[in-house]
Each structure stands twice: as C-alpha cells, then as structure tokens.
Design a protein around this motif. Structure first.
Motif, PDB file in Angstrom:
ATOM      1  N   LEU A 211      62.042 -65.179  13.567  1.00  0.00           N
ATOM      2  CA  LEU A 211      60.809 -64.727  14.199  1.00  0.00           C
ATOM      3  C   LEU A 211      61.117 -63.727  15.312  1.00  0.00           C
ATOM      4  O   LEU A 211      60.409 -62.714  15.470  1.00  0.00           O
ATOM      5  CB  LEU A 211      60.049 -65.929  14.750  1.00  0.00           C
ATOM      6  N   ARG A 212      62.156 -63.971  16.072  1.00  0.00           N
ATOM      7  CA  ARG A 212      62.547 -63.023  17.111  1.00  0.00           C
ATOM      8  C   ARG A 212      62.877 -61.658  16.493  1.00  0.00           C
ATOM      9  O   ARG A 212      62.474 -60.605  17.006  1.00  0.00           O
ATOM     10  CB  ARG A 212      63.761 -63.554  17.879  1.00  0.00           C
ATOM     11  N   LEU A 213      63.616 -61.661  15.384  1.00  0.00           N
ATOM     12  CA  LEU A 213      63.966 -60.405  14.722  1.00  0.00           C
ATOM     13  C   LEU A 213      62.734 -59.736  14.124  1.00  0.00           C
ATOM     14  O   LEU A 213      62.644 -58.495  14.105  1.00  0.00           O
ATOM     15  CB  LEU A 213      65.012 -60.670  13.634  1.00  0.00           C
ATOM     16  N   ARG A 214      61.803 -60.526  13.651  1.00  0.00           N
ATOM     17  CA  ARG A 214      60.558 -59.975  13.095  1.00  0.00           C
ATOM     18  C   ARG A 214      59.810 -59.167  14.155  1.00  0.00           C
ATOM     19  O   ARG A 214      59.328 -58.070  13.887  1.00  0.00           O
ATOM     20  CB  ARG A 214      59.704 -61.131  12.571  1.00  0.00           C
ATOM     21  N   TRP A 215      59.716 -59.722  15.363  1.00  0.00           N
ATOM     22  CA  TRP A 215      59.037 -58.993  16.436  1.00  0.00           C
ATOM     23  C   TRP A 215      59.871 -57.803  16.892  1.00  0.00           C
ATOM     24  O   TRP A 215      59.323 -56.739  17.202  1.00  0.00           O
ATOM     25  CB  TRP A 215      58.751 -59.933  17.607  1.00  0.00           C
ATOM     26  N   GLN A 220      57.449 -50.821  17.997  1.00  0.00           N
ATOM     27  CA  GLN A 220      56.597 -49.645  18.177  1.00  0.00           C
ATOM     28  C   GLN A 220      55.180 -50.035  18.573  1.00  0.00           C
ATOM     29  O   GLN A 220      54.421 -49.209  19.081  1.00  0.00           O
ATOM     30  CB  GLN A 220      56.561 -48.791  16.899  1.00  0.00           C
ATOM     31  N   TYR A 221      54.818 -51.315  18.370  1.00  0.00           N
ATOM     32  CA  TYR A 221      53.527 -51.825  18.818  1.00  0.00           C
ATOM     33  C   TYR A 221      53.730 -52.468  20.192  1.00  0.00           C
ATOM     34  O   TYR A 221      54.464 -53.451  20.326  1.00  0.00           O
ATOM     35  CB  TYR A 221      52.985 -52.860  17.835  1.00  0.00           C
ATOM     36  N   ASP A 225      55.992 -55.743  21.272  1.00  0.00           N
ATOM     37  CA  ASP A 225      57.146 -55.551  22.140  1.00  0.00           C
ATOM     38  C   ASP A 225      57.105 -56.551  23.297  1.00  0.00           C
ATOM     39  O   ASP A 225      58.116 -57.192  23.621  1.00  0.00           O
ATOM     40  CB  ASP A 225      57.152 -54.120  22.668  1.00  0.00           C
ATOM     41  N   LEU A 226      55.923 -56.705  23.908  1.00  0.00           N
ATOM     42  CA  LEU A 226      55.779 -57.663  25.005  1.00  0.00           C
ATOM     43  C   LEU A 226      55.989 -59.094  24.526  1.00  0.00           C
ATOM     44  O   LEU A 226      56.628 -59.900  25.220  1.00  0.00           O
ATOM     45  CB  LEU A 226      54.401 -57.531  25.650  1.00  0.00           C
TER      46      LEU A 226
END
Length: 315
Positions: A211-215, A220-221, A225-226
């Motif tokens: 999930l961390r890698l997915r975000w 670019q969003y 990113d936050l």
C-alpha cells in the motif's frame, strides 16, 4: 448534499480521514473538532487547518476548527502522539506560511452543539477518537440528539482482542473507549443511532508495504502524496504489531456503506475496574449497528478515487 461534523484526535489516520472527507462530492463538512488524545491537540489542530486550506473545496469546507478542552482518563502513549508534530511540519502543508482557516472561538463540545443546532438538516457525526466531546455536548444540550442523523464511531471491540496494553488494564478494550470509558457509557445511554466500527472490522484493512508503494507511485496527485507522507510516519516495531486504517474505514463507511457489512447487535460498556472501556455483547444492552467486515479492495480503491478529486491548489 449531506451535512457532516467530524471530531478526531489528531493522529495520521485522523488527518487522512479529514482530507478524504473534504473530497466527498456530496458531503458538506460543517465543522471539525480535535481532541487531545492520540495526537497532541495543538499540532493536530494546526495540521487540520492547513489541510482545509489546501484541499478544501469552495462552498463546502468548514469555516473553522475547534480545539477540545476535554482531558483523558487514560492518555495514549506519548510515542504515538508525536506524529501530529511531524505531520504539521510537512512542506506541502506549509508553503503558505501558516494556516488561514481560523480556530473556533468555542471549545470542541460547544462548537459541536453550535454547528449541529445551526444545521438546516440532520447531521451525520463522524468521530474517530474518544467520545468525550459528544458526551459533554449531550450533557449541556441533550436536544442535539434530534438533529443528529447517526453517529459513526471508531471504537470498541466485540469479538476480537482489545489493543490496550497498560498497567491495570486487562487487554479487552480498545484505546478510544479506554481514554474515557465513562463518556462511552453516557453516549450509550443516549437515544442516538450508533454505527460502531470497532477492531473487528478495522483489523481487516492493514497498512502494508504494498500500500505504501501504491501511494508512492501516484505522487503526482498532491493528496496521495500527502497520504503517503503521513503514513511514512507510522511503523509498528513491536512483535506482531500492525498499523490499521482504523479511522479511514470509519470515515468512508459513513458515506459509502456498501464498502462494509453490518449487523444489529445489543451491546454494553464497562466503565470501571480492570476492564474499563470494554464493549461487549449483552442481551440487555443497547442496540447498535456493528460493522463486521469490509471489502478491502474496494476500500483501498475508494481512498485513491477520492484523493484524486482534491484540488491541486486552492485559489
């Protein structure tokens, strides 16, 4: 458009929940209250204001953020609470050199009363921390019950183990309930319709390395990113300890009930002794809607979908 009030306690999951609430197209967020519980109230309030500044949509963002003056019966560990300071310091939230969204003049429980009573329709109340502000609000003005459509609360556990490991506690309770068990009892004694999102369902949505890698792959969003930055602050180094998206599940379930399955359950709460804060099934208890399971894949997809709706810059 539905009117919502959000009361949280300042950790990463709470702040991400606020970010996502602001993106829901059919949600008008009347107000935000911040409790000094899982995060320190000052940086958590500041971060909340900055999130509203950067990611709130014109016409449906809260006008201020209320700091609670409620105090713990049992405070969260300091090590957990420190992430509020780091979140508040993220450069993405500080380009404009400080928050514009003001602090409310009234403390959290009184702000809740004011916002609910001023609503032109029933208010959906989402609480991802302790129930103290609500209990205090009910004591001051019990008529707000007539203006609250439902309470969605992240708290408690019925069929799973608790998550409190503290001297004098027997490990049967969840932290938000343990922080102020008496407040849970007071809310349970009210006439409010309660949707309880406890550890039984939140344990089905863990924070994983995937999930961390997915975000990270969607930086670019700005909102994603936050979110990725926020969750980079939390790591569970204890044996067999996992971080779950407790508050985000509660928040998304409040507006997207198809993500979860629920059942009607009669429950009660223990407010004293070594089991203080324990919620349990009881044939003579009060009925709540208890979330039992979640479509985890759809849940994670909804986070991405909402985050991509966030404005790149507020004008």
């Amino acid at each position: 458009m539905r009117n919502f009030y959000f009361n949280h306690d300042g950790n990463v999951d709470d702040l991400v929940s606020l970010l996502l609430l602001l993106q829901m197209p059919d949600v008008n967020l009347l107000g935000v209250g911040v409790t000094d519980a899982d995060g320190y109230v000052d940086p958590a309030s500041s971060a909340s204001r900055k999130i509203i500044d950067l990611f709130g949509h014109e016409g449906r963002r809260p006008v201020d953020v209320a700091k609670s003056n409620s105090r713990a019966k049992h405070q969260f560990p300091d090590a957990w609470r420190l992430s509020a300071f780091s979140f508040d310091d993220f450069p993405i939230l500080n380009e404009q050199q400080g928050p514009v969204t003001p602090l409310a003049k009234k403390p959290g429980h009184l702000d809740l009363i004011e916002k609910v009573q001023g609503s032109d329709q029933p208010v959906t109340l989402v609480m991802t921390g302790p129930l103290t502000d609500l209990a205090r609000a009910l004591a001051v003005d019990p008529t707000i019950q007539k203006k609250i459509d439902k309470l969605y609360w992240m708290g408690g556990a019925l069929d799973s183990k608790g998550n409190v490991a503290a001297p004098g506690a027997d490990d049967t309770m969840e932290w938000n309930a343990y922080w102020d068990a008496e407040a849970v009892g007071q809310v349970w004694d009210s006439d409010l319709e309660i949707v309880m999102v406890g550890l039984d369902s939140t344990d089905q949505v863990p924070l994983t390395s995937e999930l961390r890698l997915r975000w990270a792959s969607q930086r670019q969003y700005p909102a994603l990113d936050l979110i990725g930055l926020g969750y980079s602050l939390v790591h569970s180094f204890e044996a067999n300890s996992i971080y779950y998206l407790w508050d985000v599940l509660t928040t998304l379930a409040s507006n997207y009930p198809d993500l979860v399955e629920s059942e009607q359950v009669k429950t009660a709460v223990i407010t004293t002794g070594e089991s203080e804060g324990r919620t349990y099934r009881s044939e003579v208890g009060r009925e709540v809607t208890f979330v039992t399971s979640v479509d985890a894949s759809a849940f994670y997809d909804k986070i991405d979908e909402l985050a991509k709706l966030a404005p790149e810059k507020n004008k």
